[in-house]
Design a protein around this motif. Sequence first.
Motif, PDB file in Angstrom:
ATOM      1  N   SER A   1       0.843  -1.191   0.000  1.00 29.97           N
ATOM      2  CA  SER A   1       0.000   0.000   0.000  1.00 29.97           C
ATOM      3  C   SER A   1       0.880   1.243   0.000  1.00 29.97           C
ATOM      4  O   SER A   1       2.007   1.220   0.484  1.00 29.97           O
ATOM      5  N   GLY A   2       0.355   2.318  -0.543  1.00 29.73           N
ATOM      6  CA  GLY A   2       1.134   3.549  -0.601  1.00 29.73           C
ATOM      7  C   GLY A   2       2.071   3.562  -1.792  1.00 29.73           C
ATOM      8  O   GLY A   2       2.110   2.643  -2.595  1.00 29.73           O
ATOM      9  N   ASP A   3       2.851   4.633  -1.890  1.00 28.40           N
ATOM     10  CA  ASP A   3       3.740   4.822  -3.037  1.00 28.40           C
ATOM     11  C   ASP A   3       5.107   4.206  -2.776  1.00 28.40           C
ATOM     12  O   ASP A   3       6.119   4.897  -2.646  1.00 28.40           O
TER      13      ASP A   3
ATOM     14  N   TYR B   1       3.008  -1.423  -6.575  1.00 29.36           N
ATOM     15  CA  TYR B   1       1.683  -2.029  -6.664  1.00 29.36           C
ATOM     16  C   TYR B   1       0.589  -1.027  -6.307  1.00 29.36           C
ATOM     17  O   TYR B   1       0.752  -0.189  -5.421  1.00 29.36           O
ATOM     18  N   SER B   2      -0.514  -1.165  -7.001  1.00 30.63           N
ATOM     19  CA  SER B   2      -1.684  -0.336  -6.750  1.00 30.63           C
ATOM     20  C   SER B   2      -2.903  -1.240  -6.690  1.00 30.63           C
ATOM     21  O   SER B   2      -3.095  -2.086  -7.554  1.00 30.63           O
TER      22      SER B   2
ATOM     23  N   TYR C   1      -1.938  -4.313  -9.026  1.00 27.69           N
ATOM     24  CA  TYR C   1      -1.300  -4.152 -10.334  1.00 27.69           C
ATOM     25  C   TYR C   1       0.081  -3.521 -10.145  1.00 27.69           C
ATOM     26  O   TYR C   1       0.215  -2.539  -9.412  1.00 27.69           O
ATOM     27  N   ASN C   2       1.078  -4.037 -10.837  1.00 27.60           N
ATOM     28  CA  ASN C   2       2.384  -3.386 -10.857  1.00 27.60           C
ATOM     29  C   ASN C   2       2.332  -2.229 -11.852  1.00 27.60           C
ATOM     30  O   ASN C   2       2.094  -2.437 -13.044  1.00 27.60           O
ATOM     31  N   GLU C   3       2.537  -1.019 -11.357  1.00 24.91           N
ATOM     32  CA  GLU C   3       2.438   0.169 -12.213  1.00 24.91           C
ATOM     33  C   GLU C   3       3.801   0.796 -12.505  1.00 24.91           C
ATOM     34  O   GLU C   3       3.866   1.932 -12.958  1.00 24.91           O
TER      35      GLU C   3
END
Length: 636
Positions: A594-596, A608-609, A617-619
């Motif tokens: 969670s988080g950036d 991940y988002s 999802y890997n962004e």
Amino acid sequence: MKKIILIVLVMLCSISAFAQDYKTHKVKQGETIEDIAKIYLVTPFDIYALNPDAKNKLDLNTVLIIPTSRVKNEPIPETVREVIGFKKHKVKRKQTLYSISKDYNVSIEDIKKHNTYLYSENLRKGDRIKIPRYKTIVSQVSFNNTVKKYKVLPKEGKWRVAYKFGITVPELEGLNPNLGDVLQPGQEVNVPNISDNEEKTVEENYNYYTVLKSEGYMALNRKLGVTQEQLEALNPELKAGGLKLGMVLRVPQTAKTELVIKDVENTNLSNSLTNFSGKKIALMMPYRTHRIDVDSVKEAKKAIRKDALLKVSLDFHAGALMAIDSAKRLGISTYLKVFDTKNQPSEISKILNDNDFSEYDAVIGPLLSKNLDRVATELKKDNVPVLSPLTMPEKLYDNVFQTIPSNDLLEETIINFVKSDSLSKHIVIISDSKHKRISDKLKQEFPLAKQIFSRKNKKGEEAYFVYQTDLENVFVNGRNIVFLETDNEGFASNVISMINGFISDNKEVVLMTTDKNRAFEGREISNYHLSNLKFHYPSPNKTTDISSSRNAFVRAYRRQYNVSPNRYAVRGFDLTLDLLLRLASADDLYQASSGDIETEYVENKFRYSKKLFGGYYNEAVYIVKYDNLTIVEAKL
């Protein structure tokens, strides 16, 4: 006497009518008119009409008259739960809000409601939280006109229906327990029974965004670029009720509501390790060892050369073992259980039936999408994270981690890369008709771009070429960026060799694509031309020059196996090390994702988002380019 009897009869009839058409509600602490309206599936205006004083002030224990006169459903039992006390609970290792809610048979929202810090902070081992205890009261109530049936229109998804009837997506799902993931045209669903003029219309000149877990106005401002004042102006109900999970908001058309490309500083998780308990990991790969004659080295080598799945599995496995060794040096001990799925559904079922995965911290694999979906479905009940290592899952459950960035994200990343380039540029888009969608999207993003399509033959069929004359007078002095969108090697070769000839002292030509597929890797493609054109493309990984790399992993791999690691071995190392470091920096993988938090290793990075529907999802995406016959990360 007759007159008195008549008056009594009229009063009795009136009382009877009131009892059938209305009910009462005593206002509880913190409740708003919008909250109460949602409980009874009526609109705030319906309540205000019968309780005009509520517009000015809403006191605790005020008794409101709630309209139910429009109800058409049969009487059903109404279950009311009243809090009668609390039980203290100390959070144990690996416990999540989900598992605790199941243990005590209360909702996650109920736990958060009585432990308000959990709305903004993650659950941690050792936390002492209050679990509400309820007394259940069942009464027979007529929900006359609370809900009605609605027939889903073509192209309508959950968010459109929820927005139309003024409820959140979770509320729509609550009205329809067996709704499923996707709505079908003609499907009948339960919705609030509001009048036609109260239904909202989805307007094409706006975008729409579904509020995610714990998102506030500041988070939405960072993500969408829209202020609280702008949101409240477009969504007046926010002023009274505030933001809610699953609420569908109308936002300006300029707001990015689908994919958000973030520029996040890399995090070195090895500096923030706190959880040194042993990690239990499962690795599921299609080794298919039953097909190998292990008594013959020659036959075994032959099988490895011929069996692509086996080769990929072994390379990934070797990288994963190196990652476990690296983690051990940081104080992280790992128990790894390896399973051979044999690429057979029956074998996967046997693995799931014969093993208890509830105590595992994560499962990597299976390799292929259909098999991974089977495992994710089974392990979802125990909330065990399942990582898709090399492929795109067919379905995304809440416990699935898609470690490969999506094609949509790759597209958005390179488009944003070009937009962020402050240098003056002229853009040309060349594609075949099969890739018209992305060509049109690029044209929409860059309205001044020149759009060119491949030629067709006399029968009107795709011929996969352009003439030299098609490109004459297209390029200007200065910087020219050419987007080439195709999966046809012949067409790619035709265009690449042709635009390479337009480079001069006055004209720079840079080649780009949103999808670097095999068409750009064929024998007809000149790497010299690609290097000359500074070919740019988005990629899940960057390419490291392994032969000259002084990376510790590369050196250790060479010592261990006497060869340099290929991209599958590097992927196995990067993904497994990232998993172990995340698990050691938090109570579980969900909390650590969670988080950036963006991490980067040899060739791969991970950020991940969590999406409202689906898993993580890997962004994290690279933009790479050809530079002097080598592939390097592109920087603005």
